[in-house]
Write a protein that holds these residues in place. Structure first.
Motif, PDB file in Angstrom:
ATOM      1  N   ALA A   1      63.497 -33.720  75.921  1.00  0.00           N
ATOM      2  CA  ALA A   1      64.035 -33.110  77.144  1.00  0.00           C
ATOM      3  C   ALA A   1      65.327 -32.360  76.837  1.00  0.00           C
ATOM      4  CB  ALA A   1      64.277 -34.180  78.199  1.00  0.00           C
ATOM      5  N   VAL A   2      66.207 -32.994  76.080  1.00  0.00           N
ATOM      6  CA  VAL A   2      67.486 -32.368  75.739  1.00  0.00           C
ATOM      7  C   VAL A   2      67.251 -31.121  74.881  1.00  0.00           C
ATOM      8  CG1 VAL A   2      69.612 -32.658  74.405  1.00  0.00           C
ATOM      9  CG2 VAL A   2      68.807 -34.510  75.895  1.00  0.00           C
TER      10      VAL A   2
ATOM     11  N   ALA B   1      65.550 -28.106  76.588  1.00  0.00           N
ATOM     12  CA  ALA B   1      66.453 -27.401  77.513  1.00  0.00           C
ATOM     13  C   ALA B   1      67.406 -26.473  76.755  1.00  0.00           C
ATOM     14  CB  ALA B   1      67.239 -28.401  78.355  1.00  0.00           C
TER      15      ALA B   1
ATOM     16  N   LEU C   1      66.578 -20.853  74.816  1.00  0.00           N
ATOM     17  CA  LEU C   1      67.062 -19.813  75.730  1.00  0.00           C
ATOM     18  C   LEU C   1      65.924 -18.981  76.315  1.00  0.00           C
ATOM     19  CD1 LEU C   1      70.238 -18.630  73.800  1.00  0.00           C
ATOM     20  CD2 LEU C   1      70.129 -20.057  75.842  1.00  0.00           C
TER      21      LEU C   1
ATOM     22  N   CYS D   1      63.913 -16.781  75.007  1.00  0.00           N
ATOM     23  CA  CYS D   1      64.129 -15.388  74.614  1.00  0.00           C
ATOM     24  C   CYS D   1      62.908 -14.537  74.931  1.00  0.00           C
ATOM     25  CB  CYS D   1      64.393 -15.284  73.112  1.00  0.00           C
ATOM     26  SG  CYS D   1      65.911 -16.071  72.588  1.00  0.00           S
ATOM     27  N   PHE D   2      63.164 -13.268  75.150  1.00  0.00           N
ATOM     28  CA  PHE D   2      62.079 -12.305  75.314  1.00  0.00           C
ATOM     29  C   PHE D   2      61.864 -11.611  73.978  1.00  0.00           C
ATOM     30  CE2 PHE D   2      60.667  -7.948  76.091  1.00  0.00           C
ATOM     31  CZ  PHE D   2      59.461  -8.218  76.712  1.00  0.00           C
ATOM     32  N   ASP D   3      60.605 -11.320  73.635  1.00  0.00           N
ATOM     33  CA  ASP D   3      60.313 -10.720  72.334  1.00  0.00           C
ATOM     34  C   ASP D   3      60.994 -11.574  71.269  1.00  0.00           C
ATOM     35  OD1 ASP D   3      59.287  -8.959  70.545  1.00  0.00           O
ATOM     36  OD2 ASP D   3      60.251  -7.181  71.360  1.00  0.00           O
TER      37      ASP D   3
ATOM     38  N   PRO E   1      62.659 -13.769  68.501  1.00  0.00           N
ATOM     39  CA  PRO E   1      62.685 -13.734  67.034  1.00  0.00           C
ATOM     40  C   PRO E   1      61.875 -14.864  66.397  1.00  0.00           C
ATOM     41  CG  PRO E   1      64.888 -13.377  67.910  1.00  0.00           C
ATOM     42  CD  PRO E   1      64.010 -13.749  69.078  1.00  0.00           C
TER      43      PRO E   1
ATOM     44  N   ASN F   1      58.257 -13.857  66.256  1.00  0.00           N
ATOM     45  CA  ASN F   1      58.053 -12.837  65.227  1.00  0.00           C
ATOM     46  C   ASN F   1      58.087 -13.445  63.829  1.00  0.00           C
ATOM     47  OD1 ASN F   1      57.878 -10.855  67.197  1.00  0.00           O
ATOM     48  ND2 ASN F   1      60.088 -10.524  67.226  1.00  0.00           N
TER      49      ASN F   1
ATOM     50  N   VAL G   1      67.767 -17.641  67.751  1.00  0.00           N
ATOM     51  CA  VAL G   1      69.044 -17.002  68.073  1.00  0.00           C
ATOM     52  C   VAL G   1      70.190 -18.019  68.134  1.00  0.00           C
ATOM     53  CG1 VAL G   1      67.965 -15.099  69.326  1.00  0.00           C
ATOM     54  CG2 VAL G   1      68.720 -17.121  70.585  1.00  0.00           C
TER      55      VAL G   1
ATOM     56  N   GLU H   1      76.418 -21.056  68.166  1.00  0.00           N
ATOM     57  CA  GLU H   1      75.434 -21.751  68.998  1.00  0.00           C
ATOM     58  C   GLU H   1      75.159 -23.158  68.460  1.00  0.00           C
ATOM     59  OE1 GLU H   1      73.907 -20.436  71.839  1.00  0.00           O
ATOM     60  OE2 GLU H   1      75.386 -18.849  71.648  1.00  0.00           O
TER      61      GLU H   1
END
Lengths: 455, 424
Positions: free
Chosen positions: A35-36, A39, A42, A44-46, A48, A51, A103, A109
């Protein structure tokens, strides 16, 4: 057990202690941890991470579903892209794939999302009551798949899903390929490799025939005649040679042979222990070999590599595991001679120190010796030429020793496809083999259905 | 350190952090612990006529964010379920032991003059510093003609406030319910009735979630549920708006406001004060973390005030009110454009997909030679909506930069494009 090592002692530790030493390298996440961690993604769209995944798993989506308390949905997302997502979650070098690309994999991060561990969590806890994928109506097409490793199994599953009948020809007694025979025991514990195959076969329409070896009791010519298409997922089954005298002496063998025996052993306290152990090579197999011997209780485990740390194939994560297990790394040293005792058994190895001169490796003239009870070669696998010895197979175009394929995994022979380590395409990774199998199945399906429509 | 002491509606307190009338202030034991922890005041949980209210078991439920972070709590608890006599005795003792702290008594009795005439002298005799009229409780009490049933009718608010001012010499704070359409109507009514202050917001009618296995909402009482009152971080934006509405209403200008609603840290408190609050009340944050949070609130607020040269709360109270206006007075000619700090960007692509799918297609995604993506603002398409900045996980990575358009201030009432503009 391996004849070449029968003269060696057995581990000092008891079976329980050894079982503990070979338990999960990365223990499964608890529900709270999942769960942690989920969460933290993020979304992400497209993304990384996607890919960077050779099998193109929609990672943000499956993690989002874990976070949404939809584990079956998460597992299906993974499996729809990679039917061996359970073993890939355990054996993938995520540190150079999805998690490398995450990311959040930087100091700001703190750390990448634990994608591999979350993938395992989703699949282990999905609780499917029936196979999650449905077969399309039967097409009447029969396809031969050679090799029940990750590439072959992935191909077979996708073909079965499209309504084809699949016969898998496997040389060994069990399916799974490297998952069953070649992965370090602590990376893929207990009988997971077999359970995963059982799950995969749950789709139906796949028959596996064992002890069927291409080039021995099976030929490509026959398969090509009897089936609508053939997929070759042969792997790399031969071991590179050092090219030194006494290479066949007791005490010197391929690391993959020992790892296979170790994985199949019911009782780890009965496998041969090389108290002083030499491993030649610098890839993940070399590290797997060294660490496993160390965990069996060996006191002096050395990995020797002819080049430097920067050139090592093993990832930094693998090297860290080796260091943690007190494995010593020796670089810039080339095997020079196998040293035997008066009974003709391995007692050590002489190495020539090396240095790069304009990128080319040269001996410095200096040598040194390391004592050893056994020496394990982990200097790479080779293509087993015997498998492609029949007249039709011999026609297959090759890239070096490996089978040449195009982006759709087609070989130079119509109706014959190939994928996984026996081809030169992509990286030599389980996840890559799964992707090859999947793409080949799609290409085969498209081709066969095209013919149906044309008819 | 800056001076946090206040005099609110004539009530002195060493700091503006008061505990709201709620379970944490139900009895002397809790209130003493709160004062020991450093709270500047408490509003004692609402007293009523005997016989005391009866509560059900299972009283709270929550709305969660990621990682079980509580965004808001919903409660179906009623006013005190202890006798009036016990409460009055404890209030008397606590006030005697803690003379420097503000002790306000929350009250809710039927909308009948005699009921108020009876209870007010009893409360005044405790030595309490003021009373707060609970016109907001949205559950349980309205069915009995009290709580929100009163707060939703401005005439009742005015009437009861007047009775209180008549039968009691203590400052009267009227607590307003947000379950109405225009908070100003209630505030004006309280003001007309002679209220010394208003406090807001009380809780918002809510159902937080539904148990999909049992098909019953939370909190579950047996196999049933009911709506409750919502509070906590999630209601802060609603509360801030209502505070601002009253603060900038000419009819209630100068009426002291005690801000309530989702205050969990010093910054929340400072925001309420900037919009005109003279004191704040806290409940949910204390219920989630304990009374100790007040130390961090006091410390943070004083340091921020020191850094900004505010020697007292009055020095910055209401400074944001003047900048809060009606939409029609906003400058139509103001323009801002998103700017992405490429060094801070982590490449998640959220700004791109948010703008591409749901806004103005003003963030381009291009693949760099290394395979990663570059996200860049297409300035001519950007309308300065802030969505990319909101969706970006990295603080300060996307900055909305004001553009020099060379155009003068122009609001909608003056804009030639407004067919209903006021003639100049």
């Amino acid at each position: 057990m391996i004849d070449a090592l029968n003269h060696l002692p057995r581990p000092r530790a008891g079976a329980d202690q050894l079982a503990e030493a070979f338990s999960d390298l990365a223990p499964p996440l608890t529900a709270r941890q999942a769960a942690v961690e989920s969460a933290r993604c993020l979304y992400c769209f497209d993304a990384p991470c996607v890919n960077a995944c050779p099998s193109e798993i929609d990672i943000p989506s499956f993690i989002h579903r874990i976070s949404d308390d939809n584990l079956q949905g998460a597992a299906e997302r993974i499996l729809s892209a990679n039917i061996l997502g359970g073993s890939c979650a355990r054996v993938c070098p995520t540190e150079i794939l999805c998690q490398q690309a995450c990311v959040r994999n930087n100091a700001q991060e703190c750390a990448p999302v634990l994608i591999g561990q979350l993938q395992r969590y989703a699949i282990d806890n999905a609780g499917f009551t029936q196979h999650p994928f449905q077969r399309s109506p039967a097409t009447g097409k029969r396809i031969a798949v050679v090799g029940a490793g990750p590439a072959g199994l992935s191909c077979a599953h996708r073909l079965a899903m499209h309504g084809h009948e699949v016969v898998v020809f496997e040389a060994q007694e069990k399916p799974g390929g490297l998952n069953e025979y070649g992965i370090a025991r602590y990376k893929l514990v207990d009988d997971y490799a077999q359970r995963e195959v059982e799950f995969l076969l749950g789709i139906g329409g796949i028959e596996i025939r064992y002890a069927q070896r291409l080039g021995a009791n099976l030929t490509l010519t026959e398969l090509h005649q009897q089936y609508h298409a053939v997929f070759l997922g042969l792997g790399l089954n031969a071991v590179r040679q050092l090219g030194l005298p006494d290479e066949d002496a007791p005490g010197l063998l391929a690391a993959t042979d020992y790892i296979r025996e170790l994985r199949q052993a019911d009782d780890l306290s009965r496998v041969p222990l090389a108290d002083r152990c030499l491993v030649l090579g610098a890839g993940n197999t070399a590290i797997d070999m060294a660490v496993q011997m160390s965990r069996l209780g060996a006191r002096d485990v050395n990995v020797v590599y002819r080049r430097g740390i920067a050139e090592m194939g093993a990832t930094a994560h693998e090297q860290d595991i080796a260091k943690h297990d007190q494995v010593r790394l020796h670089t810039w040293a080339r095997p020079d001679a196998v040293l035997l005792d008066d009974q003709g058994r391995v007692r050590g190895m002489r190495f020539a120190r090396t240095q790069p001169v304009a990128g080319v490796l040269h001996d410095t003239g200096e040598t040194f010796e390391l004592a050893a009870d056994a020496i394990f070669k982990a200097i790479g696998q080779r293509f087993d030429e015997a498998s492609l010895s029949d007249p039709l197979a011999a026609q297959l175009a090759r890239d070096g020793e490996r089978i040449r394929v195009d982006a759709q995994l087609r070989t130079s022979l119509a109706g014959v496809y190939a994928g996984g380590d026996c081809t030169a395409l992509g990286q030599d990774l389980t996840v890559q083999a799964v992707q090859h199998g999947k793409l080949a199945a799609e290409a085969i399906h498209a081709q066969l259905m095209l013919n149906v429509e044309a008819a | 350190m800056a001076d946090l002491s206040i005099v609110f509606a004539g009530i002195k307190a060493p700091n503006p952090f008061w505990l709201a009338s709620a379970p944490p202030t139900d009895k002397a034991y809790n209130v003493v612990r709160a004062f020991e922890a450093g709270w500047g005041g408490v509003v004692w949980k609402t007293l009523g006529e005997d016989p005391a209210a009866v509560n059900v078991s299972s009283r709270y439920s929550a709305h969660y964010g990621a990682n079980r972070v509580v965004q808001g709590i919903n409660n179906i608890e009623l006013i005190t379920d202890r006798s009036l006599e016990i409460n009055l005795r404890e209030i008397t003792q606590v006030k005697k032991d803690w003379p420097d702290r503000a002790l306000i008594v929350s009250l809710m009795v039927p909308c009948v003059e005699a009921s108020w005439k009876f209870i007010l002298p009893l409360v005044e005799a405790t030595g309490a510093d003021g009373i707060e009229l609970n016109f907001g409780c949205p559950h349980g009490m309205p069915e009995r003609g009290m709580g929100a049933a009163v707060g939703q009718v401005p005439e009742y608010v005015e009437q009861v406030t007047r009775w209180c001012k008549t039968y009691c010499s203590l400052p009267v704070i009227v607590k307003l319910t947000p379950n109405i359409t225009d908070i100003r109507q209630s505030a004006r009514a309280a003001h007309r009735g002679g209220a010394d202050a208003v406090s807001l917001i009380n809780t918002i009618n809510s159902i937080t979630s539904v148990d999909l296995d049992r098909m019953v909402a939370h909190p579950i009482v047996g196999d049933q549920s009911t709506h409750g009152g919502y509070c906590g971080s999630a209601v802060k934006p609603i509360a801030l708006n209502m505070v601002a509405e009253i603060a900038r209403d000419p009819q209630t200008r100068g009426l002291p406001i005690c801000g309530i609603g989702g205050i969990g840290n010093w910054r929340d408190a400072a925001e309420f004060i900037a919009l005109g609050s003279g004191a704040v009340q806290v409940c949910t944050a204390a219920m989630l973390h304990g009374f100790r949070i007040v130390e961090d609130m006091k410390d943070g607020l004083s340091r921020w005030m020191d850094q900004h040269g505010h020697s007292s709360l009055e020095a910055f109270r209401g400074l944001a009110v003047g900048h809060t206006t009606d939409w029609k007075y906003l400058d139509i000619n103001y323009k801002s454009i998103a700017h992405i700090d490429q060094d801070a960007c982590i490449g998640c692509g959220r700004c791109h997909i948010a703008c591409e799918d749901t806004s103005h297609q003003a963030i381009a995604s291009t693949v760099k030679p290394d395979g990663t993506h570059l996200y860049s603002v297409i300035e001519e398409e950007c309308v300065g909506c802030n969505l990319c900045q909101i969706t970006c996980p990295v603080e300060n990575c996307i900055d909305m930069q004001a553009q020099d358009t060379g155009k003068p201030y122009l609001n909608w009432t003056q804009d030639p494009r407004n067919p209903y503009r006021e003639a100049s």
